[in-house]
Design a protein around this motif. Structure first.
Motif, PDB file in Angstrom:
ATOM      1  N   ALA A 141       3.272   8.066  -2.098  1.00 37.91           N
ATOM      2  CA  ALA A 141       1.702   7.603  -2.474  1.00 37.91           C
ATOM      3  C   ALA A 141       0.986   8.981  -2.218  1.00 37.91           C
ATOM      4  CB  ALA A 141       1.557   6.850  -1.200  1.00 37.91           C
ATOM      5  N   LYS A 142       1.241  10.101  -1.429  1.00 35.99           N
ATOM      6  CA  LYS A 142       0.448  11.450  -1.367  1.00 35.99           C
ATOM      7  C   LYS A 142       0.537  12.079  -2.564  1.00 35.99           C
ATOM      8  CE  LYS A 142      -0.295   9.505   2.867  1.00 35.99           C
ATOM      9  NZ  LYS A 142      -1.586   8.727   3.048  1.00 35.99           N
ATOM     10  N   ALA A 158      -0.779  -1.905  -1.607  1.00 30.76           N
ATOM     11  CA  ALA A 158      -0.652  -0.559  -2.100  1.00 30.76           C
ATOM     12  C   ALA A 158      -1.504   0.310  -0.920  1.00 30.76           C
ATOM     13  CB  ALA A 158      -0.992  -0.213  -3.261  1.00 30.76           C
ATOM     14  N   ILE A 159      -2.796  -0.176  -0.873  1.00 31.33           N
ATOM     15  CA  ILE A 159      -3.948   0.574   0.028  1.00 31.33           C
ATOM     16  C   ILE A 159      -3.745   0.646   1.447  1.00 31.33           C
ATOM     17  CG2 ILE A 159      -6.174   0.610   0.670  1.00 31.33           C
ATOM     18  CD1 ILE A 159      -6.800  -0.267  -2.336  1.00 31.33           C
ATOM     19  N   GLY A 163      -0.528   3.068   1.656  1.00 30.41           N
ATOM     20  CA  GLY A 163      -1.280   4.388   2.100  1.00 30.41           C
ATOM     21  C   GLY A 163      -1.814   4.911   0.642  1.00 30.41           C
ATOM     22  N   PHE A 164      -1.937   4.222  -0.284  1.00 31.55           N
ATOM     23  CA  PHE A 164      -2.532   4.746  -1.363  1.00 31.55           C
ATOM     24  C   PHE A 164      -4.000   4.991  -1.306  1.00 31.55           C
ATOM     25  CE2 PHE A 164       1.257   3.923  -3.603  1.00 31.55           C
ATOM     26  CZ  PHE A 164       1.376   4.734  -4.903  1.00 31.55           C
ATOM     27  N   ASN A 168      -7.573   5.917  -6.194  1.00 37.01           N
ATOM     28  CA  ASN A 168      -6.431   6.197  -7.222  1.00 37.01           C
ATOM     29  C   ASN A 168      -5.750   4.804  -7.429  1.00 37.01           C
ATOM     30  OD1 ASN A 168      -6.978   8.847  -7.681  1.00 37.01           O
ATOM     31  ND2 ASN A 168      -5.768   9.567  -5.851  1.00 37.01           N
ATOM     32  N   THR A 169      -6.275   3.732  -7.264  1.00 41.70           N
ATOM     33  CA  THR A 169      -5.588   2.324  -7.260  1.00 41.70           C
ATOM     34  C   THR A 169      -6.374   1.335  -8.029  1.00 41.70           C
ATOM     35  OG1 THR A 169      -4.634   2.878  -5.176  1.00 41.70           O
ATOM     36  CG2 THR A 169      -4.380   0.644  -5.667  1.00 41.70           C
ATOM     37  N   ILE A 170      -5.824   1.108  -9.276  1.00 41.70           N
ATOM     38  CA  ILE A 170      -6.667  -0.082  -9.995  1.00 41.70           C
ATOM     39  C   ILE A 170      -5.772  -1.031 -10.298  1.00 41.70           C
ATOM     40  CG2 ILE A 170      -8.218   1.866 -10.887  1.00 41.70           C
ATOM     41  CD1 ILE A 170      -6.578   2.066 -13.412  1.00 41.70           C
TER      42      ILE A 170
END
Length: 372
Positions: A141-142, A158-159, A163-164, A168-170
């Motif tokens: 995720a990094k 995911a967040i 740890g996203f 960067n997450t949609i």
């Protein structure tokens, strides 16, 4: 204007296979060029674009099971293919595709979009394995990739868990083509007309044992059959489900169907009274979306994916894995024709407004263009 070239990387089975085929069948061929990299043994059905033309595909040693030899081999094979094809973007699907794509993308200087289709660590009953799979997801995720979730629940997980970075997450919801015609069954019908149905292989994820227990309670008050579709080769709890059916003396109340044509799935859902899901987790389940498109109320567990599609009391009921509550809500729907009809109409409304790929494909095209 030059086309954006996208390499799709996946083990092409189940919902992942449906997702990619629907995407390829609808995306603008004037703006995008797509190639598919998938397993040697997952599917023999060609991948087609919206003009029904075969797309370029490559087969690699990517399998569901963990194998150091095959996984390294698949990574090397993919590296060679990507070096040759020089895509503008890699869209990695599910666990194996996600790992390989996010390892190779930075090496080759290619941006990566990753769609988990339900994170792999959720599938493990072992705390140790679950921890290892989650650690791998957290590590990757990094890296510089975009997480394209299939639902708001998957984005939140995911967040919060993986740890996203929220930036960067949609979300691009799973969606399907409107079901305009119901084809006749291609298999013999061996079950009664009055039935409830589900799609899901007997597995930890789908929790079919819980469904059998629910239907056993329902049948103590109202006799109705259960049709379980999707009992395919990756059904590690099939014997457990069969044993429970036998233990509860439900052999005449449950039909287990092997993999069949998608048109048959539509036919069976269309003729059912309602759809049921006892899944422990999902990404955004296609079978529930198909049920909405076919105007079916759904009684589902309160898990990722299910809760994104069913609004409790609106187009079905959302249950916290409670057998008695499941039974009560099923009986409520079966016993109230007006409620059943109202929720049926709301299901179709939810589909039309949110989950038609004909309406939503432009959103995905914009994501590809903006991230390229």
């Amino acid at each position: 204007m030059a086309k954006t070239k996208i390499a799709h990387l996946l083990h092409s089975l189940g919902g992942v296979d449906i997702y990619v085929r629907l995407l390829l069948n609808n995306i603008d061929t004037d703006s995008f060029e797509n190639i598919v990299i998938h397993g040697t043994k997952d599917t023999a059905v060609p991948f087609l674009d919206k003009n029904k033309k075969n797309l370029k595909e490559y087969k690699i040693s990517i399998f569901r099971e963990i194998s150091i030899f095959n996984d390294l081999k698949a990574t090397y094979q993919t590296y060679q293919i990507l070096k040759k094809e020089k895509p503008d973007l890699i869209h990695s699907h599910s666990a194996k595709g996600g790992i390989i794509g996010r390892v190779l993308g930075p090496i080759l200087g290619v941006k990566v979009i990753y769609t988990p289709h339900a994170f792999s660590y959720l599938s493990s009953q072992s705390k140790l394995k679950r921890g290892i799979f989650l650690a791998i997801e957290k590590l990757l995720a990094k890296r510089s990739s975009l997480l394209l979730a299939t639902s708001n629940s998957e984005k939140k997980r995911a967040i919060d868990e993986v740890g996203f970075d929220p930036q960067n997450t949609i979300v691009f919801n799973n969606c399907i083509e409107p079901i305009l015609k119901i084809e006749p069954l291609s298999i013999p019908k061996t079950w009664p007309d009055y039935y409830i149905c589900t799609v899901g292989r007997p597995s930890y994820q789908k929790n079919i044992e819980q469904m059998v227990r629910v239907m056993n309670e329902v049948n103590k008050e109202v006799k109705i059959h259960l049709v379980v579709m999707g009992v395919g080769p990756v059904s590690d709890q099939l014997e457990s489900v069969k044993s429970l059916i036998q233990e509860l003396d439900m052999e005449n109340e449950v039909t287990l169907l092997s993999w069949t044509e998608r048109t048959d799935v539509f036919n069976i859902i269309d003729q059912s009274k309602l759809y049921i899901s006892t899944a422990r987790y999902e990404g955004l389940p296609y079978a529930v979306i198909e049920s909405l498109a076919l105007s079916k109320p759904c009684v589902v567990t309160n898990c990722d994916g299910n809760r994104d599609l069913i609004k409790d009391g609106f187009n079905g009921f959302v249950i916290n894995e409670d057998v008695i509550q499941f039974k009560e809500k099923i009986l409520e729907l079966l016993g109230d024709e007006k409620l059943l009809e109202r929720m049926s109409k709301k299901s179709q409304q939810v589909f039309a407004e949110n989950f038609s790929i004909k309406s939503n494909i432009k959103q995905l095209e914009a994501i590809y263009k903006s991230y390229n």
